[in-house]
Design a protein around this motif. Structure first.
Motif, PDB file in Angstrom:
ATOM      1  N   GLN A 224       0.826  -1.203   0.000  1.00 10.43           N
ATOM      2  CA  GLN A 224       0.000   0.000   0.000  1.00 10.43           C
ATOM      3  C   GLN A 224       0.866   1.261   0.000  1.00 10.43           C
ATOM      4  OE1 GLN A 224      -3.521  -0.119  -0.087  1.00 10.43           O
ATOM      5  NE2 GLN A 224      -3.146   1.973  -0.746  1.00 10.43           N
ATOM      6  N   THR A 225       1.917   1.266   0.822  1.00 11.24           N
ATOM      7  CA  THR A 225       2.776   2.449   0.862  1.00 11.24           C
ATOM      8  C   THR A 225       3.528   2.629  -0.452  1.00 11.24           C
ATOM      9  OG1 THR A 225       4.597   1.175   1.853  1.00 11.24           O
ATOM     10  CG2 THR A 225       3.079   2.268   3.358  1.00 11.24           C
ATOM     11  N   ILE A 226       3.884   1.519  -1.111  1.00  5.33           N
ATOM     12  CA  ILE A 226       4.540   1.613  -2.410  1.00  5.33           C
ATOM     13  C   ILE A 226       3.565   2.172  -3.443  1.00  5.33           C
ATOM     14  CG2 ILE A 226       5.336   0.193  -4.347  1.00  5.33           C
ATOM     15  CD1 ILE A 226       7.552   0.689  -2.470  1.00  5.33           C
ATOM     16  N   ALA A 227       2.329   1.700  -3.425  1.00  4.31           N
ATOM     17  CA  ALA A 227       1.328   2.156  -4.395  1.00  4.31           C
ATOM     18  C   ALA A 227       1.064   3.655  -4.267  1.00  4.31           C
ATOM     19  CB  ALA A 227       0.032   1.375  -4.220  1.00  4.31           C
ATOM     20  N   GLU A 228       1.219   4.188  -3.067  1.00  4.31           N
ATOM     21  CA  GLU A 228       0.937   5.606  -2.819  1.00  4.31           C
ATOM     22  C   GLU A 228       2.209   6.461  -2.775  1.00  4.31           C
ATOM     23  OE1 GLU A 228      -1.041   5.381   0.911  1.00  4.31           O
ATOM     24  OE2 GLU A 228      -2.934   4.636   0.066  1.00  4.31           O
TER      25      GLU A 228
END
Length: 445
Positions: A224-228
């Motif tokens: 999730q942090t990578i996607a954002e």
């Protein structure tokens, strides 16, 4: 005036030292040191010359001059070819730092807590898979284990469980295409398979990132942090950079961690006193609440020393490479621009004048105040700004898996003393490297 250090004997016409270098660079470097000391030249095909630097002082210079007089980029063309020309450590230095900053926070402090339960669950699953007694080849089991842990930590538990086994087979095909020798632009089957696997993996990971953006996870996990992710200046990170970062973490973590963990278990089984200490320590730690966060793993101090000694004896990355962009002075010799330069953890870690009993497994050499100096001489995971970003993650994983195995099983080596694989590749233990095991009645699993 630029010049080269003295040349190692035995160079052949046209090919230089290529045959010996490809068969066993460690043997070539040991011979070079015996002839000329800690800095010498050897010959590559086409009249090209390379310089080897040995010992901690020259290693420090090697890492300090990286991204200054020395460059990673031309020394690892296969990374640019399989990922992208401006990706991570083959990118210009400012871009490398931007990309590094995207994932660095995910491997620091309390972020590691979230990975512990995943690592422990996979270690327990391996024990259940092995059963009560039998034999196993360490690399055959630790390689898929490291890949499963990486997928579970970086893609999420549910996603990792939903991806079939072919996903991991694709990673093996992809990593098989990442090779520095022979040249990756040769139309060999392994390079063709590697690029095809890379393209399929990019599609899979791109779809996962898109799905997370549509349905964010709260609290956020690694994916999730990578996607954002955004760069520090607020600009968005291209999807291809994010996908390549995930690929690098899973492939790199699998390759290095599996090899190091295999060597660590074999080293312990070959040294009964250290095995007894690590087993007793592991049993005491697991007698509590098991592994629930980063703090619960920290008491495995002796096992930590054993992993450092394994890094010294069996660095999986046995050679590190740079190319001189500008003349570089080393010990009064000015090495010309364009020279390829090597450091060898495998050789430097066993220099008898620096390491007492260099071939013996002695974890206590890293304990106490003297041990701090010894740790600074280890370069198995690189150094400087290019030191392995996942080092703490890898040590955490290895301690959890080994502690579980040592506590649950009585184990012994089946074959003779393990040897590293030959040739110019990651130095895993060569097969056969089998372990015989039997479950203990008192095991907490």
């Amino acid at each position: 005036m630029s010049r080269l250090p003295k040349m190692v004997s035995g160079a052949k016409p046209v090919i230089g030292h290529l045959t010996e270098f490809h068969r066993s660079p460690e043997e070539l470097f040991r011979r070079g040191r015996a002839e000329h000391g800690d800095m010498f030249t050897f010959a590559l095909p086409g009249g090209h010359k390379a310089v080897a630097l040995l010992g901690p002082e020259r290693s420090r210079l090697f890492f300090a001059e990286t991204d200054r007089a020395l460059s990673v980029r031309p020394a690892y063309p296969f990374i640019a070819r399989m990922f992208a020309p401006d990706f991570f450590f083959v990118a210009p230095f400012d871009e490398y730092r931007r990309q590094r900053q995207i994932i660095l926070p995910r491997f620091q402090g309390r972020q590691l807590d979230g990975y512990v339960t995943a690592m422990d669950a996979e270690a327990v699953a391996l024990i259940e898979q092995l059963g009560d007694a039998g034999e196993f080849t360490v690399t055959d089991h630790f390689a898929p284990l490291a890949a499963r842990i990486a997928a579970r930590c970086f893609l999420g538990r549910d996603l990792a469980a939903a991806i079939d086994q072919d996903f991991f087979a694709e990673f093996r095909r992809f990593s098989g295409g990442i090779a520095s020798f022979p040249r990756g632009d040769w139309p060999l089957p392994k390079f063709i398979r590697g690029k095809r696997a890379r393209n399929r993996l990019r599609v899979i990971l791109g779809d996962l990132i898109a799905e997370r953006r549509k349905a964010p996870l709260d609290p956020p996990d690694f994916l999730q942090t990578i996607a954002e992710a955004h760069y520090p200046d607020g600009s968005p990170v291209p999807d291809l950079v994010l996908i390549n970062l995930i690929l690098l973490l899973i492939v790199g973590g699998h390759e290095t961690t599996a090899g190091h963990m295999s060597w660590a278990l074999l080293d312990l089984l070959g040294n009964p006193r250290e095995l007894a200490s690590a087993t007793s320590e592991s049993a005491e730690v697991l007698a509590g609440n098991g592994f629930c966060d980063f703090a619960s793993v920290k008491p495995l101090r002796h096992l930590d020393l054993c992993l450092l000694e394994t890094e010294r004896l069996h660095p999986v990355a046995n050679l590190l490479v740079r190319e001189a962009l500008a003349p570089l002075e080393v010990d009064g010799t000015t090495i010309p621009a364009g020279t390829v330069m090597f450091v060898s953890p495998a050789v430097s870690h066993r220099l008898a004048d620096l390491w007492p009993e260099p071939d013996a497994f002695r974890p206590e050499r890293f304990a106490g105040e003297e041990g701090k100096l010894a740790r600074q001489m280890l370069i198995g995971f690189g150094g400087g700004t290019h030191r392995c970003i996942g080092l703490h993650f890898a040590h955490l994983e290895m301690k959890i898996v080994l502690a579980r195995l040592l506590t649950h099983f009585d184990m012994e080596l089946v074959d003779g003393p393990p040897q590293p694989v030959r040739g110019f590749r990651a130095k895993w233990p060569a097969s056969p490297c089998r372990v015989r095991y039997r479950a203990r009645v008192t095991s907490p699993v």
